[in-house]
Design a protein around this motif. Structure first.
Motif, PDB file in Angstrom:
ATOM      1  N   PRO A  57      41.359  65.788  28.458  1.00 12.36           N
ATOM      2  CA  PRO A  57      41.870  67.140  28.193  1.00 12.36           C
ATOM      3  C   PRO A  57      43.057  67.108  27.229  1.00 12.36           C
ATOM      4  O   PRO A  57      43.852  66.166  27.236  1.00 12.36           O
ATOM      5  CB  PRO A  57      42.330  67.637  29.563  1.00 12.36           C
ATOM      6  CG  PRO A  57      41.756  66.704  30.556  1.00 12.36           C
ATOM      7  CD  PRO A  57      41.545  65.399  29.850  1.00 12.36           C
ATOM      8  N   PHE A  58      43.157  68.135  26.409  1.00 12.45           N
ATOM      9  CA  PHE A  58      44.299  68.244  25.498  1.00 12.45           C
ATOM     10  C   PHE A  58      45.614  68.216  26.263  1.00 12.45           C
ATOM     11  O   PHE A  58      46.624  67.759  25.749  1.00 12.45           O
ATOM     12  CB  PHE A  58      44.211  69.530  24.670  1.00 12.45           C
ATOM     13  CG  PHE A  58      43.204  69.451  23.555  1.00 12.45           C
ATOM     14  CD1 PHE A  58      43.458  68.694  22.432  1.00 12.45           C
ATOM     15  CD2 PHE A  58      42.016  70.150  23.634  1.00 12.45           C
ATOM     16  CE1 PHE A  58      42.530  68.619  21.399  1.00 12.45           C
ATOM     17  CE2 PHE A  58      41.075  70.084  22.613  1.00 12.45           C
ATOM     18  CZ  PHE A  58      41.335  69.315  21.489  1.00 12.45           C
ATOM     19  N   SER A  59      45.595  68.682  27.501  1.00 13.50           N
ATOM     20  CA  SER A  59      46.816  68.718  28.301  1.00 13.50           C
ATOM     21  C   SER A  59      47.361  67.323  28.597  1.00 13.50           C
ATOM     22  O   SER A  59      48.518  67.175  28.974  1.00 13.50           O
ATOM     23  CB  SER A  59      46.573  69.462  29.611  1.00 13.50           C
ATOM     24  OG  SER A  59      45.548  68.822  30.357  1.00 13.50           O
ATOM     25  N   GLU A  60      46.540  66.297  28.426  1.00 16.18           N
ATOM     26  CA  GLU A  60      46.971  64.929  28.710  1.00 16.18           C
ATOM     27  C   GLU A  60      47.308  64.145  27.444  1.00 16.18           C
ATOM     28  O   GLU A  60      47.505  62.933  27.495  1.00 16.18           O
ATOM     29  CB  GLU A  60      45.889  64.218  29.519  1.00 16.18           C
ATOM     30  CG  GLU A  60      45.704  64.854  30.896  1.00 16.18           C
ATOM     31  CD  GLU A  60      44.610  64.217  31.733  1.00 16.18           C
ATOM     32  OE1 GLU A  60      44.138  63.110  31.381  1.00 16.18           O
ATOM     33  OE2 GLU A  60      44.220  64.831  32.735  1.00 16.18           O
ATOM     34  N   ASP A 127      29.798  71.590  45.905  1.00 11.45           N
ATOM     35  CA  ASP A 127      28.448  71.056  45.734  1.00 11.45           C
ATOM     36  C   ASP A 127      28.050  70.756  44.287  1.00 11.45           C
ATOM     37  O   ASP A 127      26.898  70.477  44.021  1.00 11.45           O
ATOM     38  CB  ASP A 127      27.444  72.063  46.324  1.00 11.45           C
ATOM     39  CG  ASP A 127      26.058  71.465  46.471  1.00 11.45           C
ATOM     40  OD1 ASP A 127      25.961  70.281  46.806  1.00 11.45           O
ATOM     41  OD2 ASP A 127      25.081  72.197  46.217  1.00 11.45           O
ATOM     42  N   ALA A 128      28.970  70.792  43.351  1.00 13.29           N
ATOM     43  CA  ALA A 128      28.570  70.736  41.950  1.00 13.29           C
ATOM     44  C   ALA A 128      28.329  69.341  41.401  1.00 13.29           C
ATOM     45  O   ALA A 128      27.641  69.186  40.415  1.00 13.29           O
ATOM     46  CB  ALA A 128      29.595  71.438  41.084  1.00 13.29           C
ATOM     47  N   GLY A 129      28.892  68.321  41.975  1.00 12.63           N
ATOM     48  CA  GLY A 129      28.719  66.988  41.414  1.00 12.63           C
ATOM     49  C   GLY A 129      29.425  66.860  40.079  1.00 12.63           C
ATOM     50  O   GLY A 129      30.546  67.337  39.906  1.00 12.63           O
ATOM     51  N   PRO A 130      28.779  66.239  39.097  1.00 12.81           N
ATOM     52  CA  PRO A 130      29.451  65.991  37.820  1.00 12.81           C
ATOM     53  C   PRO A 130      29.829  67.260  37.059  1.00 12.81           C
ATOM     54  O   PRO A 130      30.736  67.241  36.252  1.00 12.81           O
ATOM     55  CB  PRO A 130      28.437  65.165  37.024  1.00 12.81           C
ATOM     56  CG  PRO A 130      27.135  65.345  37.704  1.00 12.81           C
ATOM     57  CD  PRO A 130      27.421  65.687  39.129  1.00 12.81           C
ATOM     58  N   GLU A 131      29.143  68.362  37.340  1.00 15.67           N
ATOM     59  CA  GLU A 131      29.488  69.604  36.650  1.00 15.67           C
ATOM     60  C   GLU A 131      30.921  70.033  36.965  1.00 15.67           C
ATOM     61  O   GLU A 131      31.607  70.592  36.129  1.00 15.67           O
ATOM     62  CB  GLU A 131      28.522  70.734  37.022  1.00 15.67           C
ATOM     63  CG  GLU A 131      27.118  70.527  36.523  1.00 15.67           C
ATOM     64  CD  GLU A 131      26.239  69.795  37.530  1.00 15.67           C
ATOM     65  OE1 GLU A 131      26.772  69.270  38.538  1.00 15.67           O
ATOM     66  OE2 GLU A 131      25.033  69.733  37.305  1.00 15.67           O
ATOM     67  N   LEU A 132      31.374  69.783  38.172  1.00  9.94           N
ATOM     68  CA  LEU A 132      32.733  70.152  38.540  1.00  9.94           C
ATOM     69  C   LEU A 132      33.741  69.361  37.713  1.00  9.94           C
ATOM     70  O   LEU A 132      34.748  69.907  37.267  1.00  9.94           O
ATOM     71  CB  LEU A 132      32.988  69.930  40.030  1.00  9.94           C
ATOM     72  CG  LEU A 132      34.405  70.283  40.475  1.00  9.94           C
ATOM     73  CD1 LEU A 132      34.682  71.772  40.281  1.00  9.94           C
ATOM     74  CD2 LEU A 132      34.639  69.880  41.913  1.00  9.94           C
ATOM     75  N   TYR A 133      33.471  68.100  37.490  1.00 14.55           N
ATOM     76  CA  TYR A 133      34.344  67.272  36.654  1.00 14.55           C
ATOM     77  C   TYR A 133      34.510  67.929  35.284  1.00 14.55           C
ATOM     78  O   TYR A 133      35.628  68.072  34.780  1.00 14.55           O
ATOM     79  CB  TYR A 133      33.760  65.864  36.508  1.00 14.55           C
ATOM     80  CG  TYR A 133      34.419  65.040  35.430  1.00 14.55           C
ATOM     81  CD1 TYR A 133      35.657  64.448  35.652  1.00 14.55           C
ATOM     82  CD2 TYR A 133      33.812  64.862  34.188  1.00 14.55           C
ATOM     83  CE1 TYR A 133      36.279  63.693  34.663  1.00 14.55           C
ATOM     84  CE2 TYR A 133      34.420  64.119  33.201  1.00 14.55           C
ATOM     85  CZ  TYR A 133      35.643  63.531  33.437  1.00 14.55           C
ATOM     86  OH  TYR A 133      36.258  62.803  32.452  1.00 14.55           O
ATOM     87  N   ASP A 134      33.402  68.362  34.687  1.00 12.12           N
ATOM     88  CA  ASP A 134      33.465  68.994  33.369  1.00 12.12           C
ATOM     89  C   ASP A 134      34.329  70.246  33.412  1.00 12.12           C
ATOM     90  O   ASP A 134      35.205  70.443  32.572  1.00 12.12           O
ATOM     91  CB  ASP A 134      32.055  69.369  32.880  1.00 12.12           C
ATOM     92  CG  ASP A 134      31.159  68.155  32.667  1.00 12.12           C
ATOM     93  OD1 ASP A 134      31.661  67.024  32.619  1.00 12.12           O
ATOM     94  OD2 ASP A 134      29.936  68.369  32.547  1.00 12.12           O
ATOM     95  N   LEU A 136      36.660  71.125  35.560  1.00 14.33           N
ATOM     96  CA  LEU A 136      38.069  70.812  35.807  1.00 14.33           C
ATOM     97  C   LEU A 136      38.756  70.277  34.561  1.00 14.33           C
ATOM     98  O   LEU A 136      39.884  70.680  34.239  1.00 14.33           O
ATOM     99  CB  LEU A 136      38.200  69.803  36.950  1.00 14.33           C
ATOM    100  CG  LEU A 136      37.861  70.311  38.343  1.00 14.33           C
ATOM    101  CD1 LEU A 136      37.905  69.171  39.356  1.00 14.33           C
ATOM    102  CD2 LEU A 136      38.802  71.427  38.761  1.00 14.33           C
ATOM    103  N   GLN A 137      38.102  69.363  33.853  1.00 16.28           N
ATOM    104  CA  GLN A 137      38.716  68.775  32.665  1.00 16.28           C
ATOM    105  C   GLN A 137      38.909  69.817  31.570  1.00 16.28           C
ATOM    106  O   GLN A 137      39.958  69.867  30.927  1.00 16.28           O
ATOM    107  CB  GLN A 137      37.883  67.596  32.149  1.00 16.28           C
ATOM    108  CG  GLN A 137      37.802  66.424  33.123  1.00 16.28           C
ATOM    109  CD  GLN A 137      39.153  65.860  33.497  1.00 16.28           C
ATOM    110  OE1 GLN A 137      39.803  66.294  34.438  1.00 16.28           O
ATOM    111  NE2 GLN A 137      39.605  64.875  32.759  1.00 16.28           N
TER     112      GLN A 137
END
Length: 192
Positions: A57-60, A127-134, A136-137
């Motif tokens: 993320p740009f925030s990092e 329940d989202a799996g990898p979609e949640l990672y996307d 959140l980032q």
């Protein structure tokens, strides 16, 4: 500084000449690009291709002067055409479905974009799996972003910037002169 960095990538052969979105996307999917700057809309196809990717993320990101990049952030909205013969039905759809849990979750499933509804986010989170990672980032990047102006004048920004980058990449102008000229073009166009 950004213009000089981008030019150095072309000069070193890290980015091929004549880049465009489709070329960039294909090179990344084929494992021929080390990284890509893109949006959350692209992640389902990367996942489907089997790429083991990570999102920074740009925030990092922190520049030497302590600042953080501030990407433009856009949102999607729905409009009803004033000339539509079905305005009542369209209004019913937008008001009673698009903002509902089912409507927001359906849009997430279709495009894997974030949601403004806390209950939908909680459901995805469970329940989202990898979609949640996307989500959140990209939400982290959006948290430091600047809302993209929703005005026709933005076309002059994109056009002037593309022209400046083209001149720099092809060695037809210096970074400083090309970017300063782009700023003047933008100011002139917006002023008119």
């Amino acid at each position: 500084a950004g213009g000089n960095l981008i030019k150095s990538w072309f000069d070193e052969g890290l980015i091929p000449g004549g880049p465009n979105y489709n070329l960039m996307d294909s090179l990344f999917k084929d494992g021929l690009a080390a990284f890509i700057v893109n949006g959350i809309w692209a992640t389902p196809s990367y996942r489907d291709t089997g790429i083991d990717y990570a999102i920074l993320p740009f925030s990092e990101i922190t520049f030497d002067d302590g600042t953080t990049p501030r990407p433009f952030v856009g949102v999607q909205g729905f409009m009803i055409n004033s000339k539509s013969s079905s305005k009542l039905e369209a209004t019913e759809f937008v008001v009673n479905y698009i903002g509902s849990f089912d409507g927001q979750y359906g849009m997430f499933l279709g495009e894997r974009r974030g949601t403004a509804r806390a209950d939908v986010f909680s459901f995805i989170e469970a329940d989202a799996g990898p979609e949640l990672y996307d989500v959140l980032q990209f939400s982290k990047s959006a948290s430091v972003g600047t809302p993209m102006p929703n005005v026709p004048e933005m076309a002059s920004v994109w056009g002037a910037m593309a022209d400046a980058l083209g001149l720099v990449i092809n060695g037809q102008d210096t970074v400083e002169n090309a970017f300063n000229s782009a700023v003047e073009k933008i100011k002139t166009t917006i002023g008119n």
